[in-house]
Design an enzyme around this catalytic site. Structure first.
Site, mmCIF file in Angstrom:
data_model
loop_
_atom_site.group_PDB
_atom_site.id
_atom_site.type_symbol
_atom_site.label_atom_id
_atom_site.label_comp_id
_atom_site.label_asym_id
_atom_site.label_seq_id
_atom_site.Cartn_x
_atom_site.Cartn_y
_atom_site.Cartn_z
ATOM 1 N N TYR A 149 34.647 21.472 49.442
ATOM 2 C CA TYR A 149 35.218 21.874 48.148
ATOM 3 C C TYR A 149 35.345 23.398 48.083
ATOM 4 O O TYR A 149 36.400 23.941 47.715
ATOM 5 C CB TYR A 149 34.345 21.352 46.997
ATOM 6 C CG TYR A 149 34.632 22.018 45.668
ATOM 7 C CD1 TYR A 149 35.807 21.748 44.968
ATOM 8 C CD2 TYR A 149 33.733 22.937 45.112
ATOM 9 C CE1 TYR A 149 36.071 22.364 43.747
ATOM 10 C CE2 TYR A 149 33.993 23.560 43.899
ATOM 11 C CZ TYR A 149 35.162 23.274 43.221
ATOM 12 O OH TYR A 149 35.431 23.902 42.017
HETATM 13 P P1 NAD Z 1 38.125 18.490 35.525
HETATM 14 O O1 NAD Z 1 38.164 17.484 36.613
HETATM 15 O O2 NAD Z 1 37.474 18.124 34.245
HETATM 16 O O3 NAD Z 1 39.605 19.003 35.202
HETATM 17 C C1 NAD Z 1 40.619 19.127 36.171
HETATM 18 C C2 NAD Z 1 41.852 18.383 35.655
HETATM 19 O O4 NAD Z 1 42.928 18.619 36.555
HETATM 20 C C3 NAD Z 1 41.657 16.856 35.605
HETATM 21 O O5 NAD Z 1 41.906 16.368 34.294
HETATM 22 C C4 NAD Z 1 42.674 16.296 36.599
HETATM 23 O O6 NAD Z 1 43.212 15.073 36.210
HETATM 24 C C5 NAD Z 1 43.700 17.431 36.675
HETATM 25 N N1 NAD Z 1 44.417 17.509 37.955
HETATM 26 C C6 NAD Z 1 43.862 17.604 39.193
HETATM 27 N N2 NAD Z 1 44.813 17.671 40.129
HETATM 28 C C7 NAD Z 1 46.016 17.636 39.470
HETATM 29 C C8 NAD Z 1 47.353 17.679 39.910
HETATM 30 N N3 NAD Z 1 47.682 17.709 41.208
HETATM 31 N N4 NAD Z 1 48.342 17.623 38.977
HETATM 32 C C9 NAD Z 1 48.030 17.550 37.652
HETATM 33 N N5 NAD Z 1 46.746 17.498 37.189
HETATM 34 C C10 NAD Z 1 45.751 17.545 38.091
HETATM 35 O O7 NAD Z 1 37.430 19.805 36.142
HETATM 36 P P2 NAD Z 1 36.865 21.116 35.420
HETATM 37 O O8 NAD Z 1 35.395 21.110 35.536
HETATM 38 O O9 NAD Z 1 37.507 21.275 34.094
HETATM 39 O O10 NAD Z 1 37.412 22.237 36.404
HETATM 40 C C11 NAD Z 1 38.601 22.981 36.104
HETATM 41 C C12 NAD Z 1 38.834 24.021 37.190
HETATM 42 O O11 NAD Z 1 37.741 24.933 37.257
HETATM 43 C C13 NAD Z 1 38.965 23.443 38.599
HETATM 44 O O12 NAD Z 1 39.940 24.203 39.278
HETATM 45 C C14 NAD Z 1 37.604 23.676 39.226
HETATM 46 O O13 NAD Z 1 37.690 23.784 40.638
HETATM 47 C C15 NAD Z 1 37.236 25.004 38.576
HETATM 48 N N6 NAD Z 1 35.787 25.232 38.493
HETATM 49 C C16 NAD Z 1 35.037 24.493 37.619
HETATM 50 C C17 NAD Z 1 33.677 24.765 37.490
HETATM 51 C C18 NAD Z 1 32.811 24.013 36.516
HETATM 52 O O14 NAD Z 1 31.616 24.335 36.430
HETATM 53 N N7 NAD Z 1 33.333 23.037 35.778
HETATM 54 C C19 NAD Z 1 33.092 25.774 38.283
HETATM 55 C C20 NAD Z 1 33.892 26.477 39.162
HETATM 56 C C21 NAD Z 1 35.246 26.223 39.235
#
Ligand code: NAD
Length: 317
Positions: A149
């Protein structure tokens, strides 16, 4: 008022960001394809508060399947939250999904921005690009991801950097350090802890519980996005931490006191890909963006507990 695109608008961070953007008067187009990383009904619920808002337009689609060149013609800012998150599920054959959602989609967006009037894209990167950290870590530290990841998020970041250097694409990367709060994903630690304490079930704690994380409250992460769109220098990377570095075992103790219930902890082996410590040096975000995390962990946890218990109680009805 500016028009913005939020990718991953039905996810934890994307939906929280969309709510704030709408409250601030932006016109928001949101895209989400409802990946299977957790239940679709949870994602439906995430967008419930704004899906019928007059300034919101929802496109249910995979980013790879839509014509971005048309879509981006009148977009000022893009907040790219869409990705497959989660360290543990990124091993093995799942990796091809991570390549699709976390790398190929970034490249498609960047290509489309080249030909568009977009003023800024904010890319959601991750502290997982660093691997384990022994002390406060700034953006100059050589990345060394611990998980597939982390590699996928770093590849997305490098794509942003190279499209900026070669074509002047105005993109800013934010390395979030573990985000928590209402709507947190069900696979994430705090969500699992609260749910299981509430239901009287054992909590799986991987390792000895002495691992630390720099936790970032969701509203601080949202604020960081708005600041990055307005003030972030294109081509730059900023750590977004919460100044709430704490051991996981201490989080459980805090939850016991907030929830007034005893946790049943089951210690499990350390999972591949989990770093021992994360610790953000946020000096750059503070001085260049004016970013200042404002939620202490006790207050943020209280908010998440209230929100999740309400949801669990609703489910019972
Ligand atoms: P999440 O899974 O809740 O949200 C991601 C959303 O993106 C999902 O609803 C999914 O359906 C959508 N998605 C994924 N691929 C897609 C595509 N190809 N086309 C359209 N929609 C798509 O995750 P999150 O925790 O809200 O994370 C959001 C972002 O933040 C991500 O990029 C993640 O890598 C990054 N991130 C999150 C954290 C954390 O602590 N939550 C930490 C570091 C980085």
């Amino acid at each position: 008022m500016k028009k913005v695109l939020v990718t991953g608008c039905a996810g934890f961070i994307g939906s929280s960001l969309t709510e704030v953007l709408l409250a601030r008067g932006y016109h928001v187009t949101g895209i989400d394809c409802f990946t299977d990383n957790y239940a679709h009904w949870m994602k439906q619920k995430n967008i419930l508060s704004f899906v019928h808002h007059p300034r919101f337009r929802f496109i249910r689609s995979d980013l790879q399947s839509i014509d971005l060149n048309v879509l981006l013609q009148d977009i000022h800012y893009i907040f790219h939250e869409a990705a497959l998150p989660g360290v543990r599920s990124s091993w093995g054959k799942n990796f091809s999904l991570y390549v699709h959602h976390n790398i190929a989609c970034v490249q498609k967006l960047l290509e489309a921005i080249k030909e568009s009037p977009v003023e800024k894209m904010v890319y959601a990167s991750s502290s997982s690009v660093y691997g384990s950290m022994d002390g406060p870590t700034d953006e100059t530290r050589l990345p060394a991801p611990y998980s597939p990841y982390g590699v996928s998020k770093l590849a997305g970041e490098y794509l942003c950097r190279l499209y900026h250097h070669n074509f002047g694409v105005p993109v800013v990367s934010l390395r979030y350090f573990t985000v928590y709060g209402p709507k947190q994903r069900p696979d994430m630690a705090f969500h699992r802890f609260i749910r299981n304490i509430w239901k009287g079930k054992p909590i799986k704690l991987y390792g000895d519980g002495r691992q630390t994380r720099d936790f970032t409250y969701i509203q601080d992460a949202v604020t960081a996005n708005l600041l990055a769109a307005e003030k972030g220098r294109p081509g730059e990377i900023y750590n977004i931490g919460g100044s709430s570095k704490i051991e996981l075992i201490q989080v459980i103790q805090l939850l016991e006191s907030i929830m007034n219930r005893k946790a049943k902890v089951s210690f499990e082996p350390v999972q591949p890909g989990d770093p021992k410590h994360t610790w953000a040096d946020i000096s750059k975000a503070r001085s260049e963006l004016g970013y200042l995390p404002s939620f202490p962990i006790e207050k943020g946890l209280q908010q998440q507990v209230s929100h999740l218990i309400e949801m669990l109680e609703e489910d019972k009805r």
